[in-house]
Design a protein around this motif. Structure first.
Motif, PDB file in Angstrom:
ATOM      1  N   HIS A 248       0.866  -1.187   0.000  1.00  0.00           N
ATOM      2  CA  HIS A 248       0.000   0.000   0.000  1.00  0.00           C
ATOM      3  C   HIS A 248       0.897   1.230   0.000  1.00  0.00           C
TER       4      HIS A 248
ATOM      5  N   HIS B 226      -9.392  -1.249  -3.426  1.00  0.00           N
ATOM      6  CA  HIS B 226      -8.510  -0.075  -3.350  1.00  0.00           C
ATOM      7  C   HIS B 226      -9.286   1.238  -3.286  1.00  0.00           C
TER       8      HIS B 226
ATOM      9  N   CYS C  40      -4.846   5.627   0.266  1.00  0.00           N
ATOM     10  CA  CYS C  40      -3.879   4.682  -0.281  1.00  0.00           C
ATOM     11  C   CYS C  40      -3.717   5.076  -1.740  1.00  0.00           C
TER      12      CYS C  40
ATOM     13  N   CYS D  42      -4.256  -1.478  -4.953  1.00  0.00           N
ATOM     14  CA  CYS D  42      -3.863  -2.636  -4.159  1.00  0.00           C
ATOM     15  C   CYS D  42      -4.875  -3.778  -4.228  1.00  0.00           C
TER      16      CYS D  42
ATOM     17  N   MET E  17     -10.239   2.706  -0.047  1.00  0.00           N
ATOM     18  CA  MET E  17      -9.195   2.801   0.970  1.00  0.00           C
ATOM     19  C   MET E  17      -8.799   4.240   1.280  1.00  0.00           C
TER      20      MET E  17
ATOM     21  N   GLU F 263      -1.689   3.417  -3.910  1.00  0.00           N
ATOM     22  CA  GLU F 263      -1.157   2.284  -4.677  1.00  0.00           C
ATOM     23  C   GLU F 263      -2.357   1.392  -4.978  1.00  0.00           C
TER      24      GLU F 263
HETATM   25 CU    CU Z   1      -3.981   0.070  -0.577  1.00  0.00          CU
END
Ligand code: CU
Length: 314
Positions: A89, A133, A125, A129, A136, A127
């Motif tokens: 992350h 995601h 976050c 993921c 997040m 990234e």
């Molecule tokens: Cu993430």
């Protein structure tokens, strides 16, 4: 005599200055010596949350972690310990100058910051993921600032199983809008308002006026358009939906919205030299079929509020 008068004046002045300056000095000393508060946040990809709950191998499978709800005093210093429970992350809390910090599973990162102003500060976050995601995102609150009305919805694992039966296209669209995470940036019901750091428009655009964008002027036009969206063969330029008054325009706008959803759209920076805004519209064409996108459009056009025309026998 004169010297005495001078002396007493100087003493009185010193007392006045001291009484004003002392509390500030004391506050400064206190803040400097106050211990840092340690907060541990763990990113969990399978539910799309940041949690303060301890994550162990045992409880990871149950996955009943609560999203973090952090409230800080103004001026509080924080030692933030960051972890990942599963995949890589990237933690980013731009308004308080934290990150982006890459979080590799099995490693612990530590950052320090001071909550020097009151407000609600989002963290993200950044990234991609996994399926959750786009859920997040979290926030922390400093001082007496009120929590935002709608927190980001957690990614419900059951959404990845087979969806329930829907009674309407708009209802199906709501399901995808919420379960795929559109809701966590565009807000419940598409009301928008989620802050996006260094984004030219400040907050993620609202989508609850999509009907106007599609040139649908009334509830009945929305219904007619939705009816056409739900047809098996979808919409076609040369097949005007009965009841939609400006089909050419509605259809052209629909195509442009579809392109944005399928292909994504990079956010325009407020400060061109500043960082990339953490939130961006990704390309959904690999994750959502045309039927699903059409249902989301049906849901969003159903969210538009029209002025009721009463009287005139209508
Ligand atoms: Cu993430």
């Amino acid at each position: 005599m004169k010297t005495r008068e001078w002396l007493s004046t100087i003493l009185a002045l010193a007392a006045v200055i001291g009484s004003v300056a002392l509390p500030f000095w004391y506050e400064g000393r206190r803040a400097a010596s106050a211990p840092e508060r340690t907060i541990t946040l763990t990113g969990v990809a399978s539910s799309g949350i940041w949690t303060e709950d301890p994550v162990t191998g045992d409880n990871y499978r149950k996955n009943s972690f609560k999203p973090a709800r952090i409230r800080l005093e103004k001026g509080e210093s924080v030692r933030l310990v960051l972890r990942s429970a599963d995949v890589t992350h990237r933690f980013y809390m731009p308004e308080l100058g934290v990150g982006p910090v890459e979080l590799v599973p099995g490693h612990t990162e530590e950052v320090h910051f001071k909550a020097d102003r009151e407000g609600v500060f989002n963290y993200y976050c950044t990234e991609i993921c996994g399926d959750c995601h786009f859920h997040m995102r979290g926030f922390l609150t400093v001082g007496n600032a009120a929590d935002p009305a709608a927190a980001a919805a957690a990614c419900d694992g059951t959404h990845r199983e087979s969806p329930p039966a829907f009674s309407s296209l708009a209802e199906e669209g709501r399901y995808w809008f919420e379960s795929k995470g559109c809701v966590s940036c565009h807000g419940a019901g598409g009301t928008g308002g989620v802050p996006n750091f260094n984004y030219a428009r400040g907050t993620v655009p609202a989508l609850n006026t999509l009907a106007s964008k599609l040139s649908l002027e009334s509830k009945s036009e929305v219904e007619a358009f939705t009816q056409a969206l739900g047809q098996k063969e979808g919409l076609a330029k040369d097949k005007p939906a009965p009841g939609v008054s400006n089909w050419a325009l509605s259809y052209a706008q629909y195509q442009s919205v579809l392109r944005t959803i399928q292909g994504g759209s990079p956010p325009l920076k407020a400060d061109p030299k500043g960082p990339e805004p953490p939130l961006f519209m990704p390309a959904w064409k690999e994750k959502l079929g045309l039927d699903q996108i059409n249902s989301i459009i049906a849901y969003l056009v159903s969210q538009q509020k029209f002025e009721e025309h009463t009287g005139w026998g209508m």
